[in-house]
Write a protein that holds these residues in place. Structure first.
Motif, mmCIF file in Angstrom:
data_model
loop_
_atom_site.group_PDB
_atom_site.id
_atom_site.type_symbol
_atom_site.label_atom_id
_atom_site.label_comp_id
_atom_site.label_asym_id
_atom_site.label_seq_id
_atom_site.Cartn_x
_atom_site.Cartn_y
_atom_site.Cartn_z
ATOM 1 N N PRO A 98 -2.516 -2.249 -0.727
ATOM 2 C CA PRO A 98 -1.317 -3.031 -0.399
ATOM 3 C C PRO A 98 -1.270 -4.315 -1.224
ATOM 4 O O PRO A 98 -2.292 -4.995 -1.376
ATOM 5 N N PRO A 99 -0.122 -4.656 -1.777
ATOM 6 C CA PRO A 99 -0.031 -5.881 -2.581
ATOM 7 C C PRO A 99 -0.201 -7.158 -1.769
ATOM 8 O O PRO A 99 -0.721 -8.155 -2.273
ATOM 9 N N THR A 100 0.249 -7.135 -0.511
ATOM 10 C CA THR A 100 0.165 -8.330 0.325
ATOM 11 C C THR A 100 -0.243 -7.942 1.743
ATOM 12 O O THR A 100 -0.193 -6.759 2.125
ATOM 13 N N LEU A 101 -0.627 -8.939 2.519
ATOM 14 C CA LEU A 101 -0.942 -8.696 3.921
ATOM 15 C C LEU A 101 0.290 -8.224 4.672
ATOM 16 O O LEU A 101 0.206 -7.373 5.561
ATOM 17 N N THR A 102 1.457 -8.746 4.296
ATOM 18 C CA THR A 102 2.697 -8.321 4.940
ATOM 19 C C THR A 102 2.968 -6.845 4.701
ATOM 20 O O THR A 102 3.377 -6.112 5.611
ATOM 21 N N SER A 103 2.737 -6.392 3.466
ATOM 22 C CA SER A 103 2.963 -4.975 3.165
ATOM 23 C C SER A 103 1.945 -4.098 3.891
ATOM 24 O O SER A 103 2.256 -2.971 4.287
ATOM 25 N N LEU A 104 0.735 -4.603 4.079
ATOM 26 C CA LEU A 104 -0.254 -3.869 4.855
ATOM 27 C C LEU A 104 0.209 -3.703 6.299
ATOM 28 O O LEU A 104 0.096 -2.616 6.878
ATOM 29 N N LEU A 105 0.750 -4.753 6.873
ATOM 30 C CA LEU A 105 1.266 -4.665 8.239
ATOM 31 C C LEU A 105 2.445 -3.707 8.324
ATOM 32 O O LEU A 105 2.610 -2.991 9.323
ATOM 33 N N THR A 106 3.261 -3.668 7.281
ATOM 34 C CA THR A 106 4.379 -2.731 7.251
ATOM 35 C C THR A 106 3.871 -1.290 7.271
ATOM 36 O O THR A 106 4.416 -0.430 7.972
ATOM 37 N N THR A 107 2.812 -1.025 6.487
ATOM 38 C CA THR A 107 2.228 0.315 6.485
ATOM 39 C C THR A 107 1.669 0.672 7.854
ATOM 40 O O THR A 107 1.875 1.787 8.358
ATOM 41 N N LEU A 108 0.984 -0.265 8.481
ATOM 42 C CA LEU A 108 0.423 -0.011 9.806
ATOM 43 C C LEU A 108 1.512 0.232 10.840
ATOM 44 O O LEU A 108 1.311 0.970 11.811
ATOM 45 N N SER A 109 2.668 -0.368 10.630
ATOM 46 C CA SER A 109 3.778 -0.168 11.567
ATOM 47 C C SER A 109 4.343 1.247 11.487
ATOM 48 O O SER A 109 5.130 1.639 12.355
ATOM 49 N N LEU A 163 -4.744 -11.435 -1.388
ATOM 50 C CA LEU A 163 -5.898 -12.136 -0.839
ATOM 51 C C LEU A 163 -7.106 -12.005 -1.763
ATOM 52 O O LEU A 163 -7.865 -12.965 -1.944
ATOM 53 N N CYS A 164 -7.273 -10.820 -2.339
ATOM 54 C CA CYS A 164 -8.386 -10.624 -3.287
ATOM 55 C C CYS A 164 -8.216 -11.525 -4.508
ATOM 56 O O CYS A 164 -9.191 -12.111 -5.000
ATOM 57 N N ALA A 165 -6.982 -11.631 -5.002
ATOM 58 C CA ALA A 165 -6.733 -12.492 -6.167
ATOM 59 C C ALA A 165 -6.953 -13.965 -5.809
ATOM 60 O O ALA A 165 -7.523 -14.729 -6.591
ATOM 61 N N LYS A 166 -6.522 -14.334 -4.626
ATOM 62 C CA LYS A 166 -6.685 -15.709 -4.183
ATOM 63 C C LYS A 166 -8.158 -16.112 -4.119
ATOM 64 O O LYS A 166 -8.528 -17.227 -4.505
ATOM 65 N N GLU A 167 -9.006 -15.193 -3.658
ATOM 66 C CA GLU A 167 -10.436 -15.486 -3.517
ATOM 67 C C GLU A 167 -11.237 -15.030 -4.734
ATOM 68 O O GLU A 167 -12.460 -15.101 -4.728
ATOM 69 N N ARG A 168 -10.514 -14.549 -5.766
ATOM 70 C CA ARG A 168 -11.141 -14.124 -7.029
ATOM 71 C C ARG A 168 -12.186 -13.036 -6.813
ATOM 72 O O ARG A 168 -13.281 -13.061 -7.396
ATOM 73 N N VAL A 169 -11.834 -12.060 -5.995
ATOM 74 C CA VAL A 169 -12.703 -10.913 -5.766
ATOM 75 C C VAL A 169 -12.462 -9.892 -6.875
ATOM 76 O O VAL A 169 -11.329 -9.452 -7.079
ATOM 77 N N VAL A 170 -13.506 -9.521 -7.589
ATOM 78 C CA VAL A 170 -13.418 -8.507 -8.646
ATOM 79 C C VAL A 170 -13.837 -7.169 -8.032
ATOM 80 O O VAL A 170 -15.028 -6.919 -7.810
ATOM 81 N N MET A 171 -12.853 -6.305 -7.747
ATOM 82 C CA MET A 171 -13.143 -5.075 -7.031
ATOM 83 C C MET A 171 -14.052 -4.143 -7.817
ATOM 84 O O MET A 171 -14.857 -3.414 -7.231
ATOM 85 N N GLU A 172 -13.945 -4.130 -9.142
ATOM 86 C CA GLU A 172 -14.817 -3.258 -9.921
ATOM 87 C C GLU A 172 -16.282 -3.642 -9.721
ATOM 88 O O GLU A 172 -17.157 -2.779 -9.607
ATOM 89 N N LYS A 173 -16.538 -4.942 -9.654
ATOM 90 C CA LYS A 173 -17.905 -5.388 -9.386
ATOM 91 C C LYS A 173 -18.331 -4.999 -7.979
ATOM 92 O O LYS A 173 -19.484 -4.594 -7.759
#
Length: 341
Positions: free
Chosen positions: A156-167, A225-235
Motif C-alpha cells: 500500500p502506498p499510504t496508511l490510508t490506502s491500507l485502511l481502504t484495503t482492509l475495509s 511510512l517506510c520512506a519517512k523512516e528510511r527503511v530499505v526493504m531490500e536490506k
C-alpha cells in the motif's frame, strides 16, 4: 472441573503462528487434523477453523449453538480458503481461476441453486435463508473482489490506502458475522464493528511480518511510512533470509520498529474508537448486549498482541509475539462475562 473451558485450550503446546484469520500456522505439528468433508460440512469447517484460525475458534465457544454457530464456522472457513490462495499460487492467473470457483459458488448461493460438492459452500447453503442470501452474497463477493485485487501483493502506498484495503477484506468479514447474530443491528453497533475490523486487520498485518519477511513476500507496510523512516526493504529481506548479517537481526533494522509502531498506534486508535462508538448516537455503552458480544470478542486477541508489542517497545520480531499467549482464552471468557472489550 474447569470453571472456564477455554483454559484447557491455552495448555496446548505453543506453536509459531502466522496471524489468525489470514494465514496458516508455520508448523503443523501438535495441531488437530482436518475432519469431515462433503458428508459432514459442519465438522469440516469447524476443524479447519480450529486448525488455522485459532482466534476465531476461541470466540466460537460463545456463539449461539445451531445454525448461527455453523454459519460462523462456514464464514471463517471461507475466509481461510480465500486467504490461502495468495499464499499457495505463484501465478496470478491460477489464483483468478481458483477465485472464480468461489464466485460461482456465491452466485449459486445467491440464486438458491444447489452448491458445489465442497464442504464450505455446502455449509453456507445450509445456514443461509432466503431472506439473508443477498446480504451474504454481497459481503462474500466484496471479499473475493478484494482478494483478487491483491493477488499481485502490491504494497500500500499510504496508511490510508491500507485502511481502504482492509475495509474491503476485514470489514465485510466482521459485518457479515454481525448480521449472523442480528439482521438489523443498531447503527452504533455497526459503526463500532467497522472500526474494530480495521484494528484487527492492522494487528494481523503486524503479526504476519516475521513470516512474510522470511518468504520475501510484500509485508503490507505503507510505503510512505517506510520512506519517512528510511527503511530499505531490500536490506530487510536480505537480513530476514540470512544473506546479510546484522547485530540484533530484524529487531535492529533502522526505522523498521518506528514503522511498526505507527501502524500499531493506528490499530490501537481504531480499537479505542470502536469502544467510543458504543456510547455515541444513542449507544448504550458497556456492558455490550450478549446478542452482539460474540463479534466483539474478536478484539481480545488483537488487544493482547498490541499490549505485548508495547511492552516490547514495538519489536514485532520478538519470538514471544509469535506464540499463543496463555492469558488470551481467559481474557476472552472474562470479556464475555463482563460485556466489555
Amino acid at each position: 472441573m474447569l470453571l472456564n473451558p477455554l483454559l484447557s485450550l491455552s495448555r496446548s503446546p505453543s506453536v509459531l503462528q502466522r496471524p489468525s484469520s489470514l494465514l496458516r500456522p508455520l508448523s503443523s505439528s501438535n495441531l488437530p487434523p482436518i475432519q469431515g468433508g462433503s458428508s459432514s460440512p459442519s465438522l469440516y469447517c469447524r476443524s479447519l477453523v480450529q486448525r488455522l484460525d485459532h482466534d476465531a475458534f476461541l470466540t466460537s465457544y460463545f456463539w449461539p449453538a445451531g445454525r448461527k454457530k455453523d454459519a460462523f464456522f462456514a464464514l471463517r472457513a471461507f475466509n481461510i480458503e480465500l486467504a490461502s490462495i495468495q499464499e499457495t499460487v505463484s501465478n496470478p492467473a491460477i489464483g483468478r481461476m481458483r477465485l472464480q470457483f468461489w464466485r460461482d459458488a456465491v452466485r449459486d448461493l445467491s440464486n438458491g441453486l444447489p452448491p458445489p460438492l465442497h464442504p464450505i459452500p455446502l455449509l453456507l447453503s445450509q445456514t443461509t435463508t432466503p431472506s439473508t442470501r443477498d446480504l451474504t452474497a454481497y459481503y462474500l463477493n466484496q471479499i473475493i473482489d478484494a482478494r483478487e485485487a491483491n493477488l499481485l501483493d502490491p504494497p500500500p502506498p499510504t496508511l490510508t490506502s491500507l485502511l481502504t484495503t482492509l475495509s474491503t477484506t476485514s470489514t465485510p468479514l466482521h459485518l457479515l458475522s454481525l448480521s449472523l447474530l442480528t439482521p438489523t443491528p443498531p447503527a452504533y453497533i455497526t459503526s463500532s464493528v467497522q472500526h474494530l475490523s480495521l484494528s484487527i486487520g492492522l494487528t494481523n498485518l503486524l503479526r504476519a511480518l516475521p513470516f512474510h519477511l522470511s518468504r520475501r513476500r510484500a509485508v503490507g507496510l505503507p510505503l510512505d511510512l517506510c520512506a519517512k523512516e528510511r527503511v530499505v526493504m531490500e536490506k530487510v529481506f536480505r537480513i530476514a533470509s540470512g544473506k546479510e548479517g546484522g547485530e540484533g537481526g530484524l529487531s535492529q533494522v533502522k526505522g523498521l520498529r518506528e514503522v511498526v509502531w505507527e501502524v500499531a498506534v493506528r490499530a490501537n486508535d481504531e480499537l479505542m474508537t470502536a469502544r467510543r462508538e458504543l456510547e455515541l448516537e444513542g449507544g448504550t455503552g458497556f456492558p455490550v448486549g450478549k446478542e452482539f458480544m460474540p463479534v466483539f470478542l474478536s478484539a481480545i486477541p488483537a488487544r493482547s498482541y498490541l499490549q505485548r508489542l508495547e511492552q516490547l517497545d514495538g519489536d514485532a520480531f520478538d519470538p514471544s509475539l509469535q506464540r499463543r499467549h496463555w492469558r488470551v482464552p481467559l481474557d476472552v471468557w472474562l470479556a464475555w462475562r463482563r460485556g466489555r472489550f
